[in-house]
Design an enzyme around this catalytic site. Structure first.
Site, PDB file in Angstrom:
ATOM      1  N   TYR A   1       0.872  -1.180   0.000  1.00 52.42           N
ATOM      2  CA  TYR A   1       0.000   0.000   0.000  1.00 52.42           C
ATOM      3  C   TYR A   1       0.910   1.231   0.000  1.00 52.42           C
ATOM      4  CZ  TYR A   1      -4.060   2.750   1.548  1.00 52.42           C
ATOM      5  OH  TYR A   1      -5.069   3.678   1.649  1.00 52.42           O
TER       6      TYR A   1
ATOM      7  N   LYS B   1      -5.900  -1.547  -2.553  1.00 51.02           N
ATOM      8  CA  LYS B   1      -7.016  -1.232  -1.643  1.00 51.02           C
ATOM      9  C   LYS B   1      -7.784  -2.504  -1.305  1.00 51.02           C
ATOM     10  CE  LYS B   1      -6.813   3.365  -1.550  1.00 51.02           C
ATOM     11  NZ  LYS B   1      -6.887   4.283  -0.423  1.00 51.02           N
TER      12      LYS B   1
ATOM     13  N   GLU C   1     -12.011   5.381  -6.581  1.00 53.52           N
ATOM     14  CA  GLU C   1     -10.680   5.654  -6.036  1.00 53.52           C
ATOM     15  C   GLU C   1      -9.826   6.409  -7.050  1.00 53.52           C
ATOM     16  OE1 GLU C   1      -9.967   4.386  -2.750  1.00 53.52           O
ATOM     17  OE2 GLU C   1      -8.351   5.835  -2.977  1.00 53.52           O
TER      18      GLU C   1
ATOM     19  N   ASN D   1     -10.362  15.356  -9.744  1.00 54.86           N
ATOM     20  CA  ASN D   1     -11.264  16.160  -8.929  1.00 54.86           C
ATOM     21  C   ASN D   1     -12.683  16.279  -9.452  1.00 54.86           C
ATOM     22  OD1 ASN D   1     -11.287  17.793  -6.648  1.00 54.86           O
ATOM     23  ND2 ASN D   1      -9.354  18.701  -7.298  1.00 54.86           N
TER      24      ASN D   1
ATOM     25  N   ASP E   1     -13.636   7.155  -1.832  1.00 52.24           N
ATOM     26  CA  ASP E   1     -12.708   7.013  -0.717  1.00 52.24           C
ATOM     27  C   ASP E   1     -11.872   8.270  -0.497  1.00 52.24           C
ATOM     28  OD1 ASP E   1     -11.375   5.521   1.281  1.00 52.24           O
ATOM     29  OD2 ASP E   1      -9.724   5.160  -0.103  1.00 52.24           O
ATOM     30  N   ASP E   2     -11.499   8.938  -1.585  1.00 44.94           N
ATOM     31  CA  ASP E   2     -10.626  10.108  -1.455  1.00 44.94           C
ATOM     32  C   ASP E   2     -11.368  11.302  -0.869  1.00 44.94           C
ATOM     33  OD1 ASP E   2      -8.271   8.904  -2.784  1.00 44.94           O
ATOM     34  OD2 ASP E   2      -9.748   8.692  -4.379  1.00 44.94           O
TER      35      ASP E   2
ATOM     36  N   GLU F   1     -10.404  17.074  -3.524  1.00 46.54           N
ATOM     37  CA  GLU F   1     -11.291  16.034  -3.006  1.00 46.54           C
ATOM     38  C   GLU F   1     -11.150  15.853  -1.495  1.00 46.54           C
ATOM     39  OE1 GLU F   1     -10.745  12.406  -5.482  1.00 46.54           O
ATOM     40  OE2 GLU F   1      -9.927  13.831  -6.909  1.00 46.54           O
TER      41      GLU F   1
ATOM     42  N   SER G   1      -4.797  26.969  -5.169  1.00 54.30           N
ATOM     43  CA  SER G   1      -3.633  27.471  -5.908  1.00 54.30           C
ATOM     44  C   SER G   1      -3.716  28.986  -6.153  1.00 54.30           C
ATOM     45  CB  SER G   1      -3.512  26.733  -7.238  1.00 54.30           C
ATOM     46  OG  SER G   1      -4.714  26.907  -7.966  1.00 54.30           O
TER      47      SER G   1
ATOM     48  N   ASN H   1      -0.169  12.000  -0.152  1.00 54.53           N
ATOM     49  CA  ASN H   1       0.561  10.744  -0.412  1.00 54.53           C
ATOM     50  C   ASN H   1       1.175  10.751  -1.796  1.00 54.53           C
ATOM     51  OD1 ASN H   1      -0.313   9.481   2.027  1.00 54.53           O
ATOM     52  ND2 ASN H   1      -2.333   9.251   1.099  1.00 54.53           N
TER      53      ASN H   1
HETATM   54  O1  LIG Z   1      -4.076   5.443  -0.991  1.00 53.93           O
HETATM   55  C1  LIG Z   1      -3.797   6.122   0.016  1.00 53.93           C
HETATM   56  O2  LIG Z   1      -2.809   5.954   0.706  1.00 53.93           O
HETATM   57  C2  LIG Z   1      -4.759   7.181   0.448  1.00 53.93           C
HETATM   58  C3  LIG Z   1      -5.529   7.641  -0.708  1.00 53.93           C
HETATM   59  O3  LIG Z   1      -6.611   7.169  -0.992  1.00 53.93           O
HETATM   60  C4  LIG Z   1      -4.892   8.605  -1.620  1.00 53.93           C
HETATM   61  O4  LIG Z   1      -3.882   9.212  -1.261  1.00 53.93           O
HETATM   62  O5  LIG Z   1      -5.416   8.739  -2.723  1.00 53.93           O
HETATM   63 MG   LIG Z   2      -6.999   7.364  -3.083  1.00 51.83          MG
END
Ligand SMILES: O=C([O-])CC(=O)C(=O)O
Ligand SMILES: [Mg+2]
Length: 576
Positions: A113, A184, A256, A260, A279-280, A315, A347, A421
């Site tokens: 991950y 995921k 996922e 945007n 999820d985001d 997001e 921005s 991330n």
């Molecule tokens: O995947 C991950 O670590 C968290 C997430 O959903 C992202 O940053 O898009």
């Molecule tokens: Mg994500």
């Protein structure tokens, strides 16, 4: 025949094993990662199933195999190689893969991950061995259902889908983004115990605007620019309908790493019609709000006494801000009062009403302050004097020395969340946050950081990653037959997660439970969400199970090997 239940995540029903036993034998058993036990097949199994002699004579039980895997894991010199090694293990022996992941979760999560999965996505063509998941392209309009029918499993319950436009903070990786749905869904199983054969990773390939990939000889996707016209929506619409036609209306569809615009649009379009979430936007929101709620135990402030500055209005930031407004309203504020505590910087600078620089979408407009424009984040921080700064716009080092110093000046314990991330995109490192604030920071990050010692005290940064949230919600949505996932479920999960942070965690600087407990945390979230869902008439599985704790656990995957030794029985007059 009772199953051994040494596994961290419950045990499975015997019935499924029996069915498996009947279906395949011979070398096919060894080639199927769901069934394969490697050298763990017993002598009896080897003989009964026609695989005797196809394995080395030694018997190696699962404990011995874990030892062997860990020897290999440590032998590799870099994490990308470890990723490749673990993926091949997953392709070979699924139970062993999940046993290793759950038993060594702190070591393994950063590989399968975030952050290593990000690097793996960037190199997906080069490291490609064996396909995993399903690819549906813009040229497949009119044929999506047929493609879904090519997937060999009929019992799919959880889909994670991406179009690869915004992979983590790395941008458009097109079809290379497949690593994300794969990763995921591995966590769905490893952390919450969702049965792996019911999980389906999907990449929707509508092209990529990433020139490097378009010129990459190893690129695995369509070599064309992204479809931006009506055909995109047509494909997604067909996809949603085809999924329900093939797998039923309660199949969970997690969006996922979409760009945007599409992420927000598709969430609004589908959230009340399908069992879906983004999820985001929503998972990240829940984990961030949980961290903020837990941090109140350190800062000794009420939620409503906080002022939040967001670096970014994409997001994650909008998702967090909206959930925070819900939490603030639950604590007694009006919506207007709640929104006033949230300051967003994109921005073009601070988001203010009638901003001369423009660029305000409806989502941003909701958080526009009545204030003069301010261009730079550091000036926003010195003007607003927030109690918390939250970064989620993949602008590395956006929390510079001045900002961190100011935060420590304005607050006894400033909240600093660098959520972008992978690690290379974090707004600041854990070390910067703790050293520059002289140990005052209440810090969390999206990607993992090592502990930091400042002034003789060691701080353990929490990982504010949606991995604490999505597996548990996913499991409950599946087993309790939840048909739509309202925002309240995310707030509920956030509250549950925040309460799982113990005093000893807070003392170490953590605002999340340690990763070593994430399997039990995910299960608890699943159970609490199930209770909430039944109380609020969101669960369609009836009758309601008497004991939701037992019920949820009984559906979790077991990493214990199944036995293929049949229970033999005799007939009257027919001895074996
Ligand atoms: O995947 C991950 O670590 C968290 C997430 O959903 C992202 O940053 O898009
Ligand atoms: Mg994500």
């Amino acid at each position: 025949m009772a199953e051994k239940s040494s596994s961290a995540i419950g045990s499975t029903e015997k019935g499924r094993h029996y069915a498996n036993r009947l279906k395949v034998r011979g070398i096919d058993v060894m080639r199927d990662p769901h069934l394969n036990k490697g050298m763990g097949f017993t002598l009896k199994e080897r003989q009964i199933m026609g695989i005797h002699g196809l394995l080395p004579p030694a018997l190696l039980d699962q404990d011995g195999q874990v030892y062997q895997v860990m020897q290999n894991f440590h032998r590799w010199e870099n994490n990308l190689d470890r990723y490749i090694y673990l993926m091949s293990l997953q392709d070979r022996n699924e139970k062993l893969f999940y046993r290793v992941i759950t038993e060594h979760v702190e070591l393994m999560m950063p590989i399968i991950y975030t952050p290593t999965v990000g690097l793996a996505c960037q190199k997906y063509g080069m490291i490609f061995r064996k396909p995993r998941g399903l690819y549906i392209t813009i040229h497949d309009i009119g044929h999506v259902y047929e493609i879904l029918c090519n997937w060999p499993v009929d019992e799919v319950k959880a889909i994670v889908v991406t179009d690869g436009e915004r992979i983590l903070g790395l941008g458009d990786l097109g079809a290379y983004g497949m690593g994300i749905p794969v990763g995921k869904l591995s966590l769905y199983t490893a952390l919450a115990g969702v049965q792996p054969h019911t999980c389906l990773p999907i990449t929707i390939d509508v092209g990529t605007n990433n020139e490097t990939l378009l010129n990459d000889p190893l690129y695995i996707g369509l070599k064309q620019k992204r479809e931006r016209g009506p055909a995109y929506d047509q494909l997604i619409e067909e996809f949603m309908k085809a999924v329900v036609r093939r797998y039923g209306e309660n199949v969970l569809i997690q969006f996922e790493d979409f760009g945007n615009n599409n992420a927000f649009r598709l969430l609004e379009k589908y959230r009340n019609k399908y069992c879906t979430f983004n999820d985001d936007i929503q998972g990240t929101a829940a984990v961030a709000v949980a961290g903020i709620l837990a941090s109140l135990n350190i800062t000794k402030k009420k939620l409503s006494e906080n002022k939040f500055v967001f670096q970014g209005a994409g997001e994650a930031s909008i998702g967090i801000a909206k959930l925070l407004v819900m939490a603030l309203m639950k604590s007694g504020l009006s919506k207007e009062e709640a929104v006033k505590r949230i300051w967003m910087v994109d921005s073009k600078g601070l988001i203010v009403k009638n901003r001369p620089a423009g660029g305000l979408t409806d989502h941003k407009e909701e958080f526009a302050q009545t204030h003069a424009p301010i261009d730079k984040l550091e000036d926003v921080v010195s003007t607003v004097k927030p109690t918390a700064i939250i970064g989620a716009a993949a602008q590395p080092q956006a929390f510079n020395e001045k900002i961190l110093t100011d935060m420590a000046k304005f607050n006894e314990r400033p909240i600093i969340f660098a959520l972008s991330n992978p690690t290379s995109k974090a707004e600041c490192t854990a070390e910067q946050a703790y050293t520059i604030t002289k140990g005052k920071a209440v810090f969390a990050s999206g990607s993992p950081f090592q502990p930091v010692t400042v002034g003789g005290k060691t701080f353990h940064p929490g990982q504010g990653n949606n991995a604490y949230i999505f597996p548990g919600i996913g499991l409950t949505a599946i087993v309790c037959d939840i048909r739509t996932i309202p925002e309240e479920i995310f707030l509920e999960s956030a509250e549950v997660l925040s309460k799982l942070v113990e005093k000893s965690d807070l003392e170490e600087g953590r605002v999340y439970p340690p990763l070593s407990k994430i399997v039990e945390v995910s299960t608890t979230i699943a159970i609490k969400v199930a209770e909430y869902a039944y109380k609020n008439n969101l669960a369609y599985r009836h009758p309601k199970p008497d004991n939701l704790d037992t019920f949820i656990r009984s559906h979790q995957y077991s990493v214990d090997y199944q036995t293929f030794e049949p229970e033999l029985y005799e007939w009257p007059g027919h001895k074996l």
